[in-house]
Write a protein that holds these residues in place. Structure first.
Motif, PDB file in Angstrom:
ATOM      1  N   ILE A  90      37.419  42.549  -1.436  1.00 27.12           N
ATOM      2  CA  ILE A  90      37.871  43.080  -0.141  1.00 27.12           C
ATOM      3  C   ILE A  90      39.348  43.464  -0.213  1.00 27.12           C
ATOM      4  CG2 ILE A  90      38.336  42.469   2.266  1.00 27.12           C
ATOM      5  CD1 ILE A  90      35.720  40.809   2.159  1.00 27.12           C
ATOM      6  N   ILE A  91      40.164  42.638  -0.825  1.00 27.29           N
ATOM      7  CA  ILE A  91      41.597  42.951  -0.965  1.00 27.29           C
ATOM      8  C   ILE A  91      41.778  44.197  -1.826  1.00 27.29           C
ATOM      9  CG2 ILE A  91      43.770  42.142  -1.971  1.00 27.29           C
ATOM     10  CD1 ILE A  91      42.955  39.321  -1.031  1.00 27.29           C
ATOM     11  N   GLY A  92      40.983  44.323  -2.890  1.00 27.23           N
ATOM     12  CA  GLY A  92      41.061  45.512  -3.743  1.00 27.23           C
ATOM     13  C   GLY A  92      40.695  46.782  -3.002  1.00 27.23           C
ATOM     14  N   ILE A  93      39.664  46.733  -2.191  1.00 24.70           N
ATOM     15  CA  ILE A  93      39.249  47.906  -1.411  1.00 24.70           C
ATOM     16  C   ILE A  93      40.323  48.276  -0.387  1.00 24.70           C
ATOM     17  CG2 ILE A  93      37.581  48.729   0.299  1.00 24.70           C
ATOM     18  CD1 ILE A  93      35.448  47.116  -1.258  1.00 24.70           C
ATOM     19  N   LEU A  94      40.860  47.286   0.295  1.00 28.20           N
ATOM     20  CA  LEU A  94      41.909  47.562   1.282  1.00 28.20           C
ATOM     21  C   LEU A  94      43.148  48.157   0.628  1.00 28.20           C
ATOM     22  CD1 LEU A  94      41.650  44.441   3.609  1.00 28.20           C
ATOM     23  CD2 LEU A  94      40.950  46.775   4.113  1.00 28.20           C
ATOM     24  N   SER A  95      43.533  47.644  -0.531  1.00 25.93           N
ATOM     25  CA  SER A  95      44.717  48.191  -1.198  1.00 25.93           C
ATOM     26  C   SER A  95      44.456  49.604  -1.721  1.00 25.93           C
ATOM     27  CB  SER A  95      45.179  47.271  -2.324  1.00 25.93           C
ATOM     28  OG  SER A  95      44.201  47.189  -3.333  1.00 25.93           O
ATOM     29  N   ALA A  96      43.221  49.878  -2.165  1.00 27.51           N
ATOM     30  CA  ALA A  96      42.885  51.226  -2.630  1.00 27.51           C
ATOM     31  C   ALA A  96      42.960  52.245  -1.496  1.00 27.51           C
ATOM     32  CB  ALA A  96      41.496  51.234  -3.254  1.00 27.51           C
ATOM     33  N   VAL A  97      42.659  51.807  -0.284  1.00 26.14           N
ATOM     34  CA  VAL A  97      42.745  52.689   0.881  1.00 26.14           C
ATOM     35  C   VAL A  97      44.191  52.798   1.360  1.00 26.14           C
ATOM     36  CG1 VAL A  97      42.095  52.919   3.304  1.00 26.14           C
ATOM     37  CG2 VAL A  97      40.378  52.270   1.610  1.00 26.14           C
ATOM     38  N   ALA A  98      44.921  51.706   1.328  1.00 28.91           N
ATOM     39  CA  ALA A  98      46.266  51.670   1.892  1.00 28.91           C
ATOM     40  C   ALA A  98      47.325  52.313   0.997  1.00 28.91           C
ATOM     41  CB  ALA A  98      46.667  50.223   2.189  1.00 28.91           C
ATOM     42  N   LEU A  99      47.187  52.223  -0.325  1.00 29.42           N
ATOM     43  CA  LEU A  99      48.225  52.727  -1.221  1.00 29.42           C
ATOM     44  C   LEU A  99      48.488  54.222  -1.061  1.00 29.42           C
ATOM     45  CD1 LEU A  99      50.260  51.992  -3.387  1.00 29.42           C
ATOM     46  CD2 LEU A  99      48.500  52.440  -5.092  1.00 29.42           C
ATOM     47  N   PRO A 100      47.478  55.088  -1.040  1.00 30.98           N
ATOM     48  CA  PRO A 100      47.768  56.514  -0.833  1.00 30.98           C
ATOM     49  C   PRO A 100      48.447  56.799   0.505  1.00 30.98           C
ATOM     50  CG  PRO A 100      45.545  56.239  -1.670  1.00 30.98           C
ATOM     51  CD  PRO A 100      46.065  54.875  -1.338  1.00 30.98           C
ATOM     52  N   GLN A 101      48.043  56.089   1.533  1.00 29.09           N
ATOM     53  CA  GLN A 101      48.678  56.279   2.841  1.00 29.09           C
ATOM     54  C   GLN A 101      50.141  55.829   2.798  1.00 29.09           C
ATOM     55  OE1 GLN A 101      47.280  58.002   5.191  1.00 29.09           O
ATOM     56  NE2 GLN A 101      45.472  58.167   3.906  1.00 29.09           N
ATOM     57  N   TYR A 102      50.387  54.764   2.069  1.00 29.33           N
ATOM     58  CA  TYR A 102      51.765  54.276   1.910  1.00 29.33           C
ATOM     59  C   TYR A 102      52.603  55.313   1.162  1.00 29.33           C
ATOM     60  CZ  TYR A 102      55.719  51.616   0.169  1.00 29.33           C
ATOM     61  OH  TYR A 102      56.984  51.199  -0.149  1.00 29.33           O
ATOM     62  N   GLN A 103      52.054  55.890   0.078  1.00 26.58           N
ATOM     63  CA  GLN A 103      52.785  56.902  -0.678  1.00 26.58           C
ATOM     64  C   GLN A 103      53.102  58.117   0.194  1.00 26.58           C
ATOM     65  OE1 GLN A 103      50.003  57.434  -3.927  1.00 26.58           O
ATOM     66  NE2 GLN A 103      51.322  56.297  -5.328  1.00 26.58           N
ATOM     67  N   LYS A 104      52.168  58.519   1.032  1.00 24.67           N
ATOM     68  CA  LYS A 104      52.411  59.653   1.928  1.00 24.67           C
ATOM     69  C   LYS A 104      53.513  59.320   2.938  1.00 24.67           C
ATOM     70  CE  LYS A 104      47.792  61.611   1.598  1.00 24.67           C
ATOM     71  NZ  LYS A 104      46.539  61.903   2.289  1.00 24.67           N
ATOM     72  N   ALA A 105      53.483  58.117   3.462  1.00 23.03           N
ATOM     73  CA  ALA A 105      54.509  57.717   4.433  1.00 23.03           C
ATOM     74  C   ALA A 105      55.888  57.684   3.782  1.00 23.03           C
ATOM     75  CB  ALA A 105      54.158  56.351   5.023  1.00 23.03           C
ATOM     76  N   VAL A 106      55.973  57.211   2.551  1.00 20.86           N
ATOM     77  CA  VAL A 106      57.255  57.173   1.842  1.00 20.86           C
ATOM     78  C   VAL A 106      57.755  58.591   1.591  1.00 20.86           C
ATOM     79  CG1 VAL A 106      58.338  56.566  -0.361  1.00 20.86           C
ATOM     80  CG2 VAL A 106      56.893  54.903   0.809  1.00 20.86           C
ATOM     81  N   ALA A 107      56.853  59.490   1.133  1.00 17.89           N
ATOM     82  CA  ALA A 107      57.252  60.881   0.891  1.00 17.89           C
ATOM     83  C   ALA A 107      57.720  61.543   2.185  1.00 17.89           C
ATOM     84  CB  ALA A 107      56.097  61.667   0.283  1.00 17.89           C
ATOM     85  N   LYS A 108      57.019  61.285   3.282  1.00 16.64           N
ATOM     86  CA  LYS A 108      57.433  61.855   4.568  1.00 16.64           C
ATOM     87  C   LYS A 108      58.828  61.378   4.956  1.00 16.64           C
ATOM     88  CE  LYS A 108      53.245  62.902   7.172  1.00 16.64           C
ATOM     89  NZ  LYS A 108      52.457  62.550   8.348  1.00 16.64           N
ATOM     90  N   SER A 109      59.107  60.103   4.744  1.00 22.26           N
ATOM     91  CA  SER A 109      60.428  59.588   5.106  1.00 22.26           C
ATOM     92  C   SER A 109      61.508  60.189   4.221  1.00 22.26           C
ATOM     93  CB  SER A 109      60.456  58.062   5.035  1.00 22.26           C
ATOM     94  OG  SER A 109      60.333  57.615   3.696  1.00 22.26           O
ATOM     95  N   HIS A 110      61.224  60.395   2.934  1.00 17.10           N
ATOM     96  CA  HIS A 110      62.196  61.034   2.053  1.00 17.10           C
ATOM     97  C   HIS A 110      62.457  62.466   2.499  1.00 17.10           C
ATOM     98  CE1 HIS A 110      61.206  58.163  -1.544  1.00 17.10           C
ATOM     99  NE2 HIS A 110      61.811  57.551  -0.545  1.00 17.10           N
ATOM    100  N   PHE A 111      61.382  63.201   2.828  1.00 14.30           N
ATOM    101  CA  PHE A 111      61.556  64.593   3.236  1.00 14.30           C
ATOM    102  C   PHE A 111      62.220  64.713   4.601  1.00 14.30           C
ATOM    103  CE2 PHE A 111      58.836  65.653  -0.310  1.00 14.30           C
ATOM    104  CZ  PHE A 111      59.417  66.828  -0.745  1.00 14.30           C
ATOM    105  N   ALA A 112      62.102  63.704   5.441  1.00 14.66           N
ATOM    106  CA  ALA A 112      62.838  63.735   6.710  1.00 14.66           C
ATOM    107  C   ALA A 112      64.333  63.818   6.419  1.00 14.66           C
ATOM    108  CB  ALA A 112      62.511  62.505   7.545  1.00 14.66           C
ATOM    109  N   GLN A 113      64.769  63.069   5.415  1.00 16.94           N
ATOM    110  CA  GLN A 113      66.167  63.128   4.992  1.00 16.94           C
ATOM    111  C   GLN A 113      66.506  64.522   4.457  1.00 16.94           C
ATOM    112  OE1 GLN A 113      66.918  60.770   1.511  1.00 16.94           O
ATOM    113  NE2 GLN A 113      69.077  61.322   1.420  1.00 16.94           N
ATOM    114  N   ALA A 114      65.591  65.108   3.690  1.00 15.54           N
ATOM    115  CA  ALA A 114      65.841  66.442   3.129  1.00 15.54           C
ATOM    116  C   ALA A 114      65.920  67.496   4.224  1.00 15.54           C
ATOM    117  CB  ALA A 114      64.748  66.799   2.124  1.00 15.54           C
ATOM    118  N   PHE A 115      65.023  67.414   5.224  1.00 15.68           N
ATOM    119  CA  PHE A 115      65.045  68.397   6.306  1.00 15.68           C
ATOM    120  C   PHE A 115      66.359  68.349   7.069  1.00 15.68           C
ATOM    121  CE2 PHE A 115      60.185  67.929   6.499  1.00 15.68           C
ATOM    122  CZ  PHE A 115      60.014  68.912   5.548  1.00 15.68           C
TER     123      PHE A 115
END
Length: 166
Positions: free
Chosen positions: A16-41
């Motif tokens: 269950i922890i593995g499945i949750l992390s597999a779902v959460a990690l891509p969303q986390y990466q997208k959120a981090v990229a969005k925050s970095h690009f907010a700085q760029a904008f």
């Protein structure tokens, strides 16, 4: 009666922890990229605004922004401080996540590019045009790796292929 967990119960929890992390990690990466690009904008908008103020006060034209000798494409002549100078190139500034290039020329559709940000982590470039809209391109060796997701789509930026990485 013994207290404790059986091996099956522990395996189910790990699964269950593995499945949750597999779902959460891509969303986390997208959120981090969005925050970095907010700085760029914010940085790109500040650069474009400073260049426009300089052009209004000096009489330089946007069309000359990419040309050598335009004082409004040099960060030292603008009322803005972004990053550190890169390799004795006054029009290139380096921050933690991006390399900003001031006064970058003309796009394929004829609009003037005021500045661009090259993302260091992934091969993504984002440009700001004279009218204030953003465009982007990918796969031009801007960063060190290909993004695991479509960064421009996540950020709702048109992939116009107008940003040319140096």
């Amino acid at each position: 009666m013994k207290k404790g967990f059986t091996l099956i119960e522990l395996l189910v929890v790990v699964l269950i922890i593995g499945i949750l992390s597999a779902v959460a990690l891509p969303q986390y990466q997208k959120a981090v990229a969005k925050s970095h690009f907010a700085q760029a904008f914010v940085g790109l908008k500040a650069i474009a605004d400073a260049e426009k103020v300089c052009m209004l006060s000096t009489g330089e034209s946007v069309g000359d922004l990419c040309c050598e000798g335009n004082i409004c494409a040099v960060p030292e002549n603008l009322d803005i401080e972004i990053g550190d100078v890169v390799a004795n190139s006054p029009e290139i500034r380096d921050t933690k996540f991006f390399t900003f290039i001031f006064g970058n020329g003309v796009s394929a559709d004829g609009s003037k590019i005021m500045a661009q940000a090259l993302y260091k982590k992934y091969d993504v470039c984002v440009c700001i045009h004279e009218d204030g809209h953003f465009s982007g391109s990918t796969g031009d060796d801007c960063g060190s790796a290909e993004a695991p997701f479509d960064v421009l789509k996540v950020l709702n930026i048109e992939n116009e292929g107008t940003c040319e990485c140096c």
